[in-house]
Each structure stands twice: as structure tokens, then as C-alpha cells.
Design a protein around this motif. Sequence first.
Motif, PDB file in Angstrom:
ATOM      1  N   ILE A 143       0.856  -1.189   0.000  1.00 48.68           N
ATOM      2  CA  ILE A 143       0.000   0.000   0.000  1.00 48.68           C
ATOM      3  C   ILE A 143       0.891   1.237   0.000  1.00 48.68           C
ATOM      4  N   SER A 144       0.719   2.117  -0.981  1.00 51.79           N
ATOM      5  CA  SER A 144       1.512   3.344  -1.008  1.00 51.79           C
ATOM      6  C   SER A 144       0.993   4.318   0.055  1.00 51.79           C
TER       7      SER A 144
ATOM      8  N   TRP B  92      -5.913   7.776   1.141  1.00 49.72           N
ATOM      9  CA  TRP B  92      -7.236   7.599   0.534  1.00 49.72           C
ATOM     10  C   TRP B  92      -8.124   6.730   1.435  1.00 49.72           C
ATOM     11  N   PHE B  93      -7.587   5.647   1.960  1.00 46.09           N
ATOM     12  CA  PHE B  93      -8.366   4.776   2.845  1.00 46.09           C
ATOM     13  C   PHE B  93      -8.836   5.535   4.079  1.00 46.09           C
ATOM     14  N   HIS B  94      -7.973   6.386   4.627  1.00 44.57           N
ATOM     15  CA  HIS B  94      -8.366   7.192   5.790  1.00 44.57           C
ATOM     16  C   HIS B  94      -9.492   8.171   5.435  1.00 44.57           C
ATOM     17  N   GLU B  95      -9.354   8.841   4.292  1.00 46.50           N
ATOM     18  CA  GLU B  95     -10.313   9.878   3.922  1.00 46.50           C
ATOM     19  C   GLU B  95     -11.609   9.328   3.330  1.00 46.50           C
ATOM     20  N   GLU B  96     -11.523   8.405   2.398  1.00 45.77           N
ATOM     21  CA  GLU B  96     -12.702   7.929   1.673  1.00 45.77           C
ATOM     22  C   GLU B  96     -13.439   6.795   2.371  1.00 45.77           C
ATOM     23  N   MET B  97     -12.705   5.913   3.034  1.00 45.39           N
ATOM     24  CA  MET B  97     -13.352   4.790   3.725  1.00 45.39           C
ATOM     25  C   MET B  97     -13.404   5.021   5.231  1.00 45.39           C
ATOM     26  N   GLU B  98     -12.907   6.179   5.657  1.00 47.04           N
ATOM     27  CA  GLU B  98     -12.859   6.516   7.079  1.00 47.04           C
ATOM     28  C   GLU B  98     -12.176   5.418   7.891  1.00 47.04           C
ATOM     29  N   ALA B  99     -11.121   4.851   7.307  1.00 49.69           N
ATOM     30  CA  ALA B  99     -10.365   3.791   7.978  1.00 49.69           C
ATOM     31  C   ALA B  99      -9.599   4.384   9.154  1.00 49.69           C
ATOM     32  N   ASP B 100      -9.650   3.689  10.264  1.00 49.08           N
ATOM     33  CA  ASP B 100      -8.991   4.135  11.485  1.00 49.08           C
ATOM     34  C   ASP B 100      -8.341   2.933  12.161  1.00 49.08           C
ATOM     35  N   LYS B 101      -7.558   3.205  13.180  1.00 49.71           N
ATOM     36  CA  LYS B 101      -6.885   2.134  13.908  1.00 49.71           C
ATOM     37  C   LYS B 101      -7.883   1.051  14.302  1.00 49.71           C
ATOM     38  N   GLY B 102      -7.482  -0.193  14.080  1.00 49.13           N
ATOM     39  CA  GLY B 102      -8.326  -1.330  14.434  1.00 49.13           C
ATOM     40  C   GLY B 102      -9.229  -1.802  13.313  1.00 49.13           C
ATOM     41  N   ASP B 103      -9.380  -1.003  12.250  1.00 49.10           N
ATOM     42  CA  ASP B 103     -10.214  -1.427  11.126  1.00 49.10           C
ATOM     43  C   ASP B 103      -9.521  -2.518  10.327  1.00 49.10           C
ATOM     44  N   LYS B 104     -10.329  -3.276   9.609  1.00 51.05           N
ATOM     45  CA  LYS B 104      -9.837  -4.362   8.769  1.00 51.05           C
ATOM     46  C   LYS B 104     -10.432  -4.167   7.379  1.00 51.05           C
ATOM     47  N   ILE B 105      -9.584  -4.150   6.374  1.00 51.90           N
ATOM     48  CA  ILE B 105     -10.010  -3.885   5.002  1.00 51.90           C
ATOM     49  C   ILE B 105      -9.630  -5.063   4.119  1.00 51.90           C
ATOM     50  N   ARG B 106     -10.636  -5.572   3.440  1.00 49.74           N
ATOM     51  CA  ARG B 106     -10.477  -6.782   2.622  1.00 49.74           C
ATOM     52  C   ARG B 106     -10.442  -6.439   1.135  1.00 49.74           C
TER      53      ARG B 106
ATOM     54  N   VAL C 100      -1.150  -1.366  -4.359  1.00 46.11           N
ATOM     55  CA  VAL C 100      -2.242  -0.388  -4.320  1.00 46.11           C
ATOM     56  C   VAL C 100      -1.615   1.001  -4.264  1.00 46.11           C
ATOM     57  N   THR C 101      -1.908   1.819  -5.275  1.00 40.60           N
ATOM     58  CA  THR C 101      -1.391   3.184  -5.349  1.00 40.60           C
ATOM     59  C   THR C 101      -2.564   4.136  -5.575  1.00 40.60           C
ATOM     60  N   PHE C 102      -2.272   5.410  -5.554  1.00 42.82           N
ATOM     61  CA  PHE C 102      -3.299   6.427  -5.761  1.00 42.82           C
ATOM     62  C   PHE C 102      -2.942   7.250  -6.987  1.00 42.82           C
ATOM     63  N   ASN C 103      -3.925   7.459  -7.873  1.00 43.02           N
ATOM     64  CA  ASN C 103      -3.738   8.258  -9.077  1.00 43.02           C
ATOM     65  C   ASN C 103      -4.289   9.654  -8.815  1.00 43.02           C
ATOM     66  N   ASP C 104      -3.403  10.656  -8.786  1.00 40.80           N
ATOM     67  CA  ASP C 104      -3.814  12.032  -8.514  1.00 40.80           C
ATOM     68  C   ASP C 104      -4.754  12.589  -9.580  1.00 40.80           C
ATOM     69  N   GLN C 105      -4.561  12.211 -10.825  1.00 47.76           N
ATOM     70  CA  GLN C 105      -5.378  12.749 -11.913  1.00 47.76           C
ATOM     71  C   GLN C 105      -6.809  12.237 -11.872  1.00 47.76           C
TER      72      GLN C 105
ATOM     73  N   GLU D  62      -5.455   2.770  -7.707  1.00 52.96           N
ATOM     74  CA  GLU D  62      -5.064   1.939  -8.850  1.00 52.96           C
ATOM     75  C   GLU D  62      -4.454   0.664  -8.305  1.00 52.96           C
ATOM     76  N   TYR D  63      -4.728  -0.428  -8.981  1.00 51.10           N
ATOM     77  CA  TYR D  63      -4.197  -1.725  -8.586  1.00 51.10           C
ATOM     78  C   TYR D  63      -3.281  -2.240  -9.685  1.00 51.10           C
ATOM     79  N   SER D  64      -2.138  -2.757  -9.278  1.00 51.09           N
ATOM     80  CA  SER D  64      -1.268  -3.434 -10.222  1.00 51.09           C
ATOM     81  C   SER D  64      -0.817  -4.739  -9.573  1.00 51.09           C
ATOM     82  N   TYR D  65      -0.368  -5.651 -10.427  1.00 54.71           N
ATOM     83  CA  TYR D  65      -0.033  -6.997  -9.975  1.00 54.71           C
ATOM     84  C   TYR D  65       1.331  -7.368 -10.530  1.00 54.71           C
ATOM     85  N   LYS D  66       2.185  -7.876  -9.658  1.00 52.67           N
ATOM     86  CA  LYS D  66       3.519  -8.303 -10.082  1.00 52.67           C
ATOM     87  C   LYS D  66       3.757  -9.726  -9.581  1.00 52.67           C
ATOM     88  N   LYS D  67       4.286 -10.546 -10.458  1.00 48.78           N
ATOM     89  CA  LYS D  67       4.538 -11.950 -10.122  1.00 48.78           C
ATOM     90  C   LYS D  67       5.422 -12.040  -8.887  1.00 48.78           C
TER      91      LYS D  67
END
Length: 97
Positions: free
Chosen positions: A5-6, A12-26, A81-86, A91-96
Motif C-alpha cells: 500500500i503506497s 485515501w483509505f483514511h479519507e474515503e473509507m474513514e479507515a482508522d486504527k483497528g479497522d480491517k479492510i479486505r 495499491v497506489t493512488f492516481n492524482d489525476q 489503482e491496482y497493479s499486480y507483479k509476479k
Amino acid sequence: MKINISTDALKWFHEEMEADKGDKIRFYARYGGASPMHEAFSLGVTKDTPFEPSVTLMHEDIMFFIEERDEWYFNGHDLYVTFNDQSNELEYSYKKS
């Protein structure tokens, strides 16, 4: 398999999903959309309680995880998992692994 996670994505998780300490994100495979990994499936994200997590990442006391039943989607790839400013979206990318 790993989750990465970048700093901007974490914000973004803090602002948009209101993620806080103790939360679990799947991250999970969902039917619909498209991805570089599979046709007709895309990656979903939600707050949830782990049942059988196969991959976890603790970041600022927030647990990010993937359940065993969703491992097939990643096909041996690490998730980045990164964030696209534009587009102002994650954004999700996958590397072997």
C-alpha cells in the motif's frame, strides 16, 4: 503473495473509507468489470472481518487482507495499491511473486 500500500493510497483509505486504527479492510474478487488478471472479474475493497485470511498487511494499525477463497484471483501475484492524482482513485497493479 504480498499486499503493498503506497502512502497516498493509505491516505485515501483514511479519507474515503474513514479507515482508522483497528479497522480491517479486505481485497476480494468480485464478479463484474474487468482487470488484467481475469475477464469479467475485478478487485473489490470493503471493511470486513477476516475469516480465513491468507495474506495480511498491518499499516498504521489497519489490517489489509485477502481471504483464502480469493487467492485464485491473484494467480501468484503481489498486489500493489497506489493512488492516481489525476483520476483521484486507487489503482491496482499486480507483479509476479
